[in-house]
Design a protein around this motif. Structure first.
Motif, PDB file in Angstrom:
ATOM      1  N   TYR A  81       1.494   5.722  -0.673  1.00  0.00           N
ATOM      2  CA  TYR A  81       1.018   7.092  -0.863  1.00  0.00           C
ATOM      3  C   TYR A  81       2.244   7.998  -0.958  1.00  0.00           C
ATOM      4  CZ  TYR A  81      -1.788  11.296  -0.507  1.00  0.00           C
ATOM      5  OH  TYR A  81      -2.396  12.497  -0.782  1.00  0.00           O
ATOM      6  N   ASP A 104      -3.616   0.995   8.802  1.00  0.00           N
ATOM      7  CA  ASP A 104      -2.616   2.066   8.892  1.00  0.00           C
ATOM      8  C   ASP A 104      -2.797   3.140   7.818  1.00  0.00           C
ATOM      9  OD1 ASP A 104      -1.457   0.770  11.025  1.00  0.00           O
ATOM     10  OD2 ASP A 104       0.064  -0.236   9.809  1.00  0.00           O
ATOM     11  N   ASP A 105      -3.794   2.991   6.967  1.00  0.00           N
ATOM     12  CA  ASP A 105      -3.947   3.914   5.834  1.00  0.00           C
ATOM     13  C   ASP A 105      -3.984   5.373   6.280  1.00  0.00           C
ATOM     14  OD1 ASP A 105      -4.101   1.656   4.262  1.00  0.00           O
ATOM     15  OD2 ASP A 105      -6.163   1.994   3.580  1.00  0.00           O
ATOM     16  N   GLU A 106      -4.836   5.679   7.222  1.00  0.00           N
ATOM     17  CA  GLU A 106      -5.063   7.078   7.602  1.00  0.00           C
ATOM     18  C   GLU A 106      -3.801   7.734   8.141  1.00  0.00           C
ATOM     19  OE1 GLU A 106      -7.960   9.738  10.548  1.00  0.00           O
ATOM     20  OE2 GLU A 106      -8.448   7.644  10.097  1.00  0.00           O
ATOM     21  N   VAL A 107      -3.112   7.064   9.060  1.00  0.00           N
ATOM     22  CA  VAL A 107      -1.940   7.674   9.670  1.00  0.00           C
ATOM     23  C   VAL A 107      -0.801   7.800   8.666  1.00  0.00           C
ATOM     24  CG1 VAL A 107      -0.984   5.500  10.576  1.00  0.00           C
ATOM     25  CG2 VAL A 107      -0.466   7.665  11.720  1.00  0.00           C
ATOM     26  N   ARG A 108      -0.656   6.826   7.779  1.00  0.00           N
ATOM     27  CA  ARG A 108       0.425   6.883   6.787  1.00  0.00           C
ATOM     28  C   ARG A 108       0.184   8.005   5.773  1.00  0.00           C
ATOM     29  NH1 ARG A 108       5.125   3.635   7.049  1.00  0.00           N
ATOM     30  NH2 ARG A 108       4.669   1.761   8.248  1.00  0.00           N
ATOM     31  N   ILE A 109      -1.030   8.108   5.293  1.00  0.00           N
ATOM     32  CA  ILE A 109      -1.340   9.155   4.311  1.00  0.00           C
ATOM     33  C   ILE A 109      -1.196  10.532   4.940  1.00  0.00           C
ATOM     34  CG2 ILE A 109      -3.217  10.151   2.940  1.00  0.00           C
ATOM     35  CD1 ILE A 109      -4.163   7.244   2.422  1.00  0.00           C
ATOM     36  N   ALA A 110      -1.657  10.683   6.159  1.00  0.00           N
ATOM     37  CA  ALA A 110      -1.543  11.977   6.842  1.00  0.00           C
ATOM     38  C   ALA A 110      -0.084  12.378   7.022  1.00  0.00           C
ATOM     39  CB  ALA A 110      -2.248  11.912   8.193  1.00  0.00           C
ATOM     40  N   ARG A 126       0.876  -1.180   0.000  1.00  0.00           N
ATOM     41  CA  ARG A 126       0.000   0.000   0.000  1.00  0.00           C
ATOM     42  C   ARG A 126       0.909   1.224   0.000  1.00  0.00           C
ATOM     43  NH1 ARG A 126      -4.949  -2.147   1.286  1.00  0.00           N
ATOM     44  NH2 ARG A 126      -5.948  -0.183   1.896  1.00  0.00           N
ATOM     45  N   ARG A 157       1.305  13.687   3.752  1.00  0.00           N
ATOM     46  CA  ARG A 157       0.745  15.009   3.462  1.00  0.00           C
ATOM     47  C   ARG A 157       1.408  16.088   4.313  1.00  0.00           C
ATOM     48  NH1 ARG A 157      -5.636  13.155   3.019  1.00  0.00           N
ATOM     49  NH2 ARG A 157      -5.566  12.529   0.815  1.00  0.00           N
ATOM     50  N   HIS A 206       5.857   9.300  13.097  1.00  0.00           N
ATOM     51  CA  HIS A 206       5.274   9.043  11.781  1.00  0.00           C
ATOM     52  C   HIS A 206       5.894   9.916  10.687  1.00  0.00           C
ATOM     53  CE1 HIS A 206       2.454   6.695  14.035  1.00  0.00           C
ATOM     54  NE2 HIS A 206       1.904   7.748  14.607  1.00  0.00           N
TER      55      HIS A 206
END
Length: 446
Positions: free
Chosen positions: A306, A376-382, A304, A385, A333
């Motif tokens: 980003y 973990d999608d949300e924390v990794r993408i944030a 996955r 960004r 992070h």
């Protein structure tokens, strides 16, 4: 109904038509970013330009979105249209090299590794990306940065001609003398105007040897080392492409890639020894083919992912601090970040010569993260960004191939207003109904 449709289309194909449930369907719809799980209504595995024509006309007949796959590296999964028609170009992977004329004809589904291996048999190469399972087509249509760019220009600067299937299903040849307006647009405008089934590239005699120099510093020593690295880049020979990166292990690696006789890099190696006291140093010769595939495992399929990017025309001390902290001064992070130097032959090409923009870029910045668990999608993408936002005050645009989910705002950052207006005019002429919109889209006037 599906059986009748499949029978009617398959009879016109040299390749295969896949429907959900067919053997090979799931493998073909799986792309680089493991977050993408789209299910096309049908997949055409194109074995000829005629197959691409058939697929485009079938998609229009059944009012299906078109996605085009080569390497499948689009972070948002443009290649795989959900409930649409996916045109898989990967069977179209031939490369024909003319060593005497220093030309290569490359089919639209070829990967960079196939190109590199074919041309290196003769000590030749053309600018290509840094991961061998990237598609030649997507890379080149967006510009095409690589280790040869500072010597010979971007991939798009080395294209002599294109064979392209239009939104109407016509086959056209494009060069400086044949449809020169479209030749301008294909050199950096992405896949907005048609599906390229063959590229003709100029090749260059580079030999087969390269050198990679890497110096690793603890994070608390990274800022002064990066300042010295930045200043040294201003004097770098065109054979050298400077790189810098900070990994998720919180160490900074500064160095360069040298294309050509490694002995000629000795002076630059000695100058790198003045950057500071690294925790580790590695200077290694390798073949060009090995250089081109050394990131293949790190950039492998199925994870996955980003990422975001910026172009930087300057890299002041404040930008160096932002680069090191990566948007998270508390240390939590923080994703990987990297820089790759531009300049040289990239900047030699007049800006008006192609749709590709930002030729005065000093460094390309990228930040990205990869993981396996959907939780973990949300924390990794944030985190990615935040890292990109920290560098945004120093940015002067973006590489269209580095765009992710920015939409129209990202497209406006990739091109100047004047170029974007010219690209819209081309879209009006060649794809007024926006048939090819699964890309970083240049919308026609509606």
């Amino acid at each position: 109904m599906a059986t009748a449709t499949k029978s009617g289309i398959q009879g016109r194909l040299d390749g295969r038509l896949l429907l959900p449930g067919d053997t090979g369907y799931d493998d073909t719809r799986t792309v680089w970013n493991g977050m993408i799980d789209h299910r096309p209504r049908m997949i055409v595995r194109a074995a000829s330009t005629n197959d691409v024509v058939t697929a485009v006309r079938a998609a229009r007949e059944f009012d299906l979105e078109i996605g085009v796959r080569c390497g499948g590296h689009s972070g948002v999964g443009h290649a795989v249209p959900h409930d649409g028609l996916m045109i898989d170009l990967t069977p179209l992977a031939g490369v024909h090299v003319d060593p005497a004329g220093r030309r290569a004809r490359i089919q639209g589904g070829a990967l960079l590794g196939v190109l590199d291996r074919a041309t290196q048999r003769y000590g030749l190469a053309t600018t290509a990306g840094n991961v061998s399972h990237t598609g030649v087509g997507g890379l080149t249509l967006g510009g095409g940065m690589g280790w040869l760019a500072r010597r010979y220009g971007l991939a798009c600067d080395n294209v002599e001609s294109y064979t392209m299937v239009t939104a109407e299903g016509d086959v056209v040849r494009v060069s400086r003398t044949e449809r020169p307006d479209l030749f301008w647009g294909l050199r950096g405008g992405g896949g907005n105007f048609g599906i390229v089934t063959e590229f003709e590239f100029r090749l260059h005699p580079i030999g087969t040897r390269t050198l990679v120099a890497e110096y690793t510093f603890p994070l608390d020593k990274a800022v002064p080392a990066l300042k010295a690295w930045r200043d040294l880049n201003a004097e770098a020979p065109r054979e050298a492409t400077f790189t810098a990166g900070i990994g998720q292990d919180d160490t900074a690696t500064l160095g360069f890639v040298w294309i050509g006789d490694p002995e000629r890099a000795d002076g630059l190696v000695r100058r790198f020894e003045t950057l500071g006291r690294p925790a580790a140093a590695r200077v290694a010769e390798m073949s060009y083919v090995d250089l081109q595939r050394r990131e293949d495992t790190v950039e492998r399929h199925s994870l996955r992912r980003y990422s975001k990017g910026h172009y930087l025309r300057r890299f002041p001390d404040a930008a160096i601090e932002a680069f090191v902290h990566r948007g998270a001064p508390d240390g939590r992070h923080r994703p990987a970040v990297g820089l790759q130097a531009y300049g040289g032959a990239i900047a030699d090409v007049p800006d008006e010569d192609s749709a590709f923009s930002h030729r005065a870029t000093l460094f390309e910045f990228g930040t990205g993260t990869s993981w396996t668990a959907p939780a973990d999608d949300e924390v990794r993408i944030a985190a990615a960004r935040r890292s990109a936002a920290a560098m945004a005050p120093f940015a002067d645009g973006v590489y269209v191939n580095a765009l992710n989910d920015e939409g129209a705002e990202g497209v406006r950052r990739a091109y100047s207003p004047e170029k974007l207006a010219k690209l819209v005019a081309l879209k009006n002429a060649y794809d007024p109904h926006n048939v090819f919109h699964l890309n970083h889209n240049i919308r026609p006037d509606q």
